[in-house]
Design an enzyme around this catalytic site. Structure first.
Site, PDB file in Angstrom:
ATOM      1  N   GLY A  49       0.784  -1.229   0.000  1.00 11.51           N
ATOM      2  CA  GLY A  49       0.000   0.000   0.000  1.00 11.51           C
ATOM      3  C   GLY A  49       0.809   1.268   0.000  1.00 11.51           C
ATOM      4  CD  GLU A 115      -2.899   2.560   2.839  1.00 10.44           C
ATOM      5  OE1 GLU A 115      -2.410   2.520   3.989  1.00 10.44           O
ATOM      6  OE2 GLU A 115      -2.482   1.865   1.903  1.00 10.44           O
ATOM      7  CG  HIS A 231      -4.758  -7.747   5.372  1.00 11.67           C
ATOM      8  ND1 HIS A 231      -5.731  -7.913   4.416  1.00 11.67           N
ATOM      9  CD2 HIS A 231      -4.269  -6.507   5.198  1.00 11.67           C
ATOM     10  CE1 HIS A 231      -5.806  -6.815   3.693  1.00 11.67           C
ATOM     11  NE2 HIS A 231      -4.933  -5.946   4.145  1.00 11.67           N
ATOM     12  NE  ARG A 277      -5.666  -3.313   7.200  1.00 11.03           N
ATOM     13  CZ  ARG A 277      -4.375  -3.145   6.997  1.00 11.03           C
ATOM     14  NH1 ARG A 277      -3.504  -3.583   7.870  1.00 11.03           N
ATOM     15  NH2 ARG A 277      -3.937  -2.540   5.921  1.00 11.03           N
ATOM     16  CG  HIS A 340      -1.032  -7.876   7.586  1.00  6.04           C
ATOM     17  ND1 HIS A 340      -0.352  -8.213   6.440  1.00  6.04           N
ATOM     18  CD2 HIS A 340      -1.187  -6.520   7.568  1.00  6.04           C
ATOM     19  CE1 HIS A 340      -0.101  -7.105   5.753  1.00  6.04           C
ATOM     20  NE2 HIS A 340      -0.578  -6.074   6.430  1.00  6.04           N
ATOM     21  NE  ARG A 375       0.209  -2.055  10.481  1.00  9.27           N
ATOM     22  CZ  ARG A 375       0.382  -2.308   9.187  1.00  9.27           C
ATOM     23  NH1 ARG A 375       1.415  -1.798   8.552  1.00  9.27           N
ATOM     24  NH2 ARG A 375      -0.441  -3.078   8.519  1.00  9.27           N
TER      25      ARG A 375
HETATM   26  C1  FAD Z   1       2.066  -8.345   2.521  1.00 10.50           C
HETATM   27  C2  FAD Z   1       2.435  -7.184   3.399  1.00 10.50           C
HETATM   28  C3  FAD Z   1       2.023  -5.905   3.064  1.00 10.50           C
HETATM   29  C4  FAD Z   1       2.366  -4.815   3.876  1.00 10.50           C
HETATM   30  N1  FAD Z   1       2.006  -3.564   3.485  1.00 10.50           N
HETATM   31  C5  FAD Z   1       2.450  -2.499   4.209  1.00 10.50           C
HETATM   32  C6  FAD Z   1       2.219  -1.174   3.755  1.00 10.50           C
HETATM   33  O1  FAD Z   1       1.628  -0.941   2.703  1.00 10.50           O
HETATM   34  N2  FAD Z   1       2.697  -0.156   4.523  1.00 10.50           N
HETATM   35  C7  FAD Z   1       3.377  -0.347   5.690  1.00 10.50           C
HETATM   36  O2  FAD Z   1       3.782   0.615   6.347  1.00 10.50           O
HETATM   37  N3  FAD Z   1       3.609  -1.605   6.127  1.00 10.50           N
HETATM   38  C8  FAD Z   1       3.188  -2.680   5.413  1.00 10.50           C
HETATM   39  N4  FAD Z   1       3.449  -3.945   5.850  1.00 10.50           N
HETATM   40  C9  FAD Z   1       4.243  -4.116   7.079  1.00 10.50           C
HETATM   41  C10 FAD Z   1       5.705  -3.777   6.800  1.00 10.50           C
HETATM   42  O3  FAD Z   1       6.081  -4.316   5.552  1.00 10.50           O
HETATM   43  C11 FAD Z   1       6.627  -4.331   7.860  1.00 10.50           C
HETATM   44  O4  FAD Z   1       6.142  -4.049   9.139  1.00 10.50           O
HETATM   45  C12 FAD Z   1       8.023  -3.733   7.737  1.00 10.50           C
HETATM   46  O5  FAD Z   1       8.479  -3.848   6.421  1.00 10.50           O
HETATM   47  C13 FAD Z   1       8.971  -4.448   8.683  1.00 10.50           C
HETATM   48  O6  FAD Z   1      10.259  -4.019   8.408  1.00 10.50           O
HETATM   49  P1  FAD Z   1      11.455  -4.550   9.290  1.00 10.50           P
HETATM   50  O7  FAD Z   1      12.693  -3.905   8.774  1.00 10.50           O
HETATM   51  O8  FAD Z   1      11.133  -4.409  10.716  1.00 10.50           O
HETATM   52  O9  FAD Z   1      11.489  -6.143   9.005  1.00 10.50           O
HETATM   53  P2  FAD Z   1      11.547  -6.951   7.647  1.00 10.50           P
HETATM   54  O10 FAD Z   1      11.369  -6.099   6.477  1.00 10.50           O
HETATM   55  O11 FAD Z   1      10.651  -8.111   7.788  1.00 10.50           O
HETATM   56  O12 FAD Z   1      13.034  -7.504   7.623  1.00 10.50           O
HETATM   57  C14 FAD Z   1      13.448  -8.511   8.500  1.00 10.50           C
HETATM   58  C15 FAD Z   1      14.875  -8.904   8.178  1.00 10.50           C
HETATM   59  O13 FAD Z   1      15.380  -9.681   9.260  1.00 10.50           O
HETATM   60  C16 FAD Z   1      16.057 -10.815   8.756  1.00 10.50           C
HETATM   61  N5  FAD Z   1      16.033 -11.840   9.792  1.00 10.50           N
HETATM   62  C17 FAD Z   1      14.983 -12.320  10.491  1.00 10.50           C
HETATM   63  N6  FAD Z   1      15.391 -13.237  11.385  1.00 10.50           N
HETATM   64  C18 FAD Z   1      16.735 -13.332  11.244  1.00 10.50           C
HETATM   65  C19 FAD Z   1      17.735 -14.123  11.868  1.00 10.50           C
HETATM   66  N7  FAD Z   1      17.449 -15.005  12.839  1.00 10.50           N
HETATM   67  N8  FAD Z   1      19.022 -13.976  11.459  1.00 10.50           N
HETATM   68  C20 FAD Z   1      19.345 -13.109  10.487  1.00 10.50           C
HETATM   69  N9  FAD Z   1      18.437 -12.333   9.844  1.00 10.50           N
HETATM   70  C21 FAD Z   1      17.148 -12.446  10.233  1.00 10.50           C
HETATM   71  C22 FAD Z   1      15.278 -11.167   7.503  1.00 10.50           C
HETATM   72  O14 FAD Z   1      16.075 -12.002   6.682  1.00 10.50           O
HETATM   73  C23 FAD Z   1      15.027  -9.766   6.938  1.00 10.50           C
HETATM   74  O15 FAD Z   1      16.181  -9.339   6.250  1.00 10.50           O
HETATM   75  C24 FAD Z   1       3.111  -5.036   5.060  1.00 10.50           C
HETATM   76  C25 FAD Z   1       3.508  -6.327   5.396  1.00 10.50           C
HETATM   77  C26 FAD Z   1       3.196  -7.392   4.574  1.00 10.50           C
HETATM   78  C27 FAD Z   1       3.662  -8.770   4.954  1.00 10.50           C
END
Ligand code: FAD
Length: 517
Positions: A49, A115, A231, A277, A340, A375
């Site tokens: 989104g 949104e 979701h 939602r 989600h 959220r």
């Molecule tokens: C389908 C979908 C749609 C979404 N749409 C939206 C949206 O439109 N807008 C919005 O704001 N949010 C959205 N979200 C939520 C958002 O994408 C996430 O909350 C956000 O991207 C999380 O970012 P992050 O950096 O915390 O983790 P992530 O992007 O999940 O990254 C996690 C990282 O940690 C690494 N990792 C995990 N465990 C280990 C381990 N043990 N050892 C080494 N590496 C590890 C993984 O390999 C990855 O690189 C969506 C989520 C999904 C699933």
């Protein structure tokens, strides 16, 4: 014997939060940024989104704050939310400076969309429905040019290393079963979400709750674990992953129908398919429970909408459905709710500091309280940028540490990790999902405790992940049992009302058990 290495800083995770933090840290020392699979496999990559940010002419951080507070069901940490909305614009401008290509209007201005529960058009998007991929691309491209950052794919962090009560590094489990102990001044958990704790999730395979599980084992506190967003609409096909069917599809007029063809949301809420939602997810859950069909199903129907518009508005979703033999312009899409987004996680302060010295967390793995019990859509990508950068700044103050460091000790059983992992996911889906009650939660907790004792030593990634899924499943179920009310992403059929007199507090789970504060 483990291989011994050291960096100034270790970042577990290469999604939006981890990459943003690594970029900040790299100005002050060497950084190892790990992804457990390919560097591009993360929740960030799947975010469709957009990213919410108060940058439009008619918007302001104050308005964004008010919407964030209203969405959070009375539990938002207002200070954290203020940080999010006031620092967000600067972080997004910085991203634009690094080359992020968000969609623009015909005049070249940034195109903001609206949104659910946002009072302004404030959601930036890229390539229609590929916002996360564009943000990940931009951060990765920038981080790759920085010599001080080692970006390592297939680097699985199994546990934190402890020196006394301080985190002193991480233990990495290599694909060949060997281990590496990596010492660091500070460790950031940016390991993303925990969707894989459930059988149905929109999250990719990597979202196995590793960060919160590692933190808990090491003695840090988790918070608000009972709050999960389900979701309402994920594609439901037996052999396909639960691909998200964006809320924007309902915004464009998609209708939900049960397996008798009835548009059931009309009788549930004045906004019908555009109800919040959690209400839509519970209504679908109800339809599936009362269905008499051999295989109960609910459908998202877009067939009455103009085909060409759908193809250009949702190019990625259209192509993905086609891959699984479904043309959404002509066929209703089988759909189910799916786990989600986790509002809870490693408990941190506003600078990402966890309750264990030397440990930090940011992004979906963390709980700053910024989302409260629910959220606001598109606030999580922004959270990763803002709190990733803040945690990195705070980590700079940590000093190098000598002496012995080791992972926390644990006992293991000799069960089948794959079968137990599947059982945890089914158990959580049926007993700690969209609709919860004391009896089902207690069933889950009893069995999860047994499963924890049966799980074998984490000698490979799948076994280690099974341990993490079980630990966080138990944390979710215990927190959900203790919260005897319904609020935000947590719904108890035996306590259907919100109870501010007893539960306007955060659940905190740590070495001393569970409490509310
Ligand atoms: C389908 C979908 C749609 C979404 N749409 C939206 C949206 O439109 N807008 C919005 O704001 N949010 C959205 N979200 C939520 C958002 O994408 C996430 O909350 C956000 O991207 C999380 O970012 P992050 O950096 O915390 O983790 P992530 O992007 O999940 O990254 C996690 C990282 O940690 C690494 N990792 C995990 N465990 C280990 C381990 N043990 N050892 C080494 N590496 C590890 C993984 O390999 C990855 O690189 C969506 C989520 C999904 C699933």
């Amino acid at each position: 014997m483990a291989l011994l290495t050291s960096f100034d800083f270790v970042v577990v995770g290469a999604g939006v939060a981890g990459l943003r933090a690594a970029i900040e840290l790299s100005e002050h020392g060497s950084v190892l940024c790990l992804a457990k699979r390919e560097l591009t496999e993360s929740n960030t990559q799947y975010a469709q989104g957009g990213i919410a940010v108060a940058l439009a002419a008619d918007d302001s951080p104050e308005l964004h704050l008010a919407d964030t507070l209203a969405a959070g069901a009375g539990l938002v940490n207002a200070e954290a939310a203020r940080v999010l909305v006031t620092e967000g614009p600067e972080r997004v401008r910085e991203l634009l400076g690094w080359g992020a290509r968000f969609d623009r209007s015909g005049h070249g201005d940034l195109a903001f969309t609206r949104e659910g529960a946002h009072s302004r058009n404030r959601v930036l998007h890229a390539n229609g429905d590929s916002t996360g991929r564009e943000i990940g691309r931009t951060l990765y491209a920038h981080a790759s040019t920085i010599k001080a950052i080692e970006l390592r794919a297939f680097g699985f962090a199994r546990d934190l290393l402890l020196s006394g009560d301080r985190v002193a590094g991480i233990e990495v489990l290599h694909e060949d079963g060997s281990t590496e102990h990596i010492r660091a001044r500070a460790v950031l958990l940016a390991s993303g979400g925990m969707g894989m704790v459930y059988a149905n999730t929109t999250n990719p395979d990597v979202a196995t709750a590793d960060g919160p599980a590692m933190a808990l084992r090491a003695g840090a506190e988790l918070a608000d674990m009972e709050f999960l967003q389900f979701h309402p609409t994920a594609l439901y096909l037996p052999k396909a992953p639960r691909f998200l069917l964006s809320e924007a599809m309902r915004g464009e007029g998609a209708q939900l129908r049960n397996d008798r063809g009835e548009r059931f949301m009309l009788g549930c809420h004045p906004l019908a398919e555009l109800a919040p939602r959690d209400i839509v997810a519970r209504a679908i859950h109800h339809e599936l429970e009362i269905s008499t069909a051999a295989e109960p199903m609910v459908y998202l129907d877009l067939t009455h909408l103009p085909a060409e518009h759908l193809k250009s508005r949702f190019p990625r979703i259209y192509q993905t459905c086609l891959k699984y033999g479904l043309d959404l312009t002509r066929q209703p899409l089988p759909t189910r709710p799916a786990a989600h987004y986790a509002m809870g996680g490693v408990r941190t302060d506003l600078d990402g500091r966890a309750t264990l010295p030397g440990l930090y967390a940011a992004g979906e793995a963390a709980c700053t309280g910024v989302h409260g019990g629910n959220r606001l859509a598109s606030n999580s990508l922004l959270e990763g940028l803002v709190f990733g950068a803040r945690a990195a700044k705070a980590m700079l103050a940590e000093k190098p540490l000598g002496g012995h460091a080791a992972p926390p000790s644990a006992a293991y059983g000799n069960g089948d990790a794959c079968a137990l992992r599947r059982e945890v996911q089914e158990l959580m889906e049926s007993n700690a999902g969209i609709v919860r009650d004391a009896a089902r939660l207690t069933t889950a907790i009893d069995r999860l405790r047994q499963i924890q004792a049966e799980l074998p030593a984490p000698t490979d990634r799948l076994r280690a992940e099974a341990r993490n899924i079980a630990a966080c499943g138990l944390a979710i179920a215990c927190s959900a049992l203790a919260r005897r009310e319904s609020r935000g992403g947590h719904y108890r059929s035996d306590f259907p009302e919100r109870d501010d007199s007893a539960f306007q507090q955060h659940s905190v789970l740590g070495p001393k058990g569970l409490r509310f504060e």
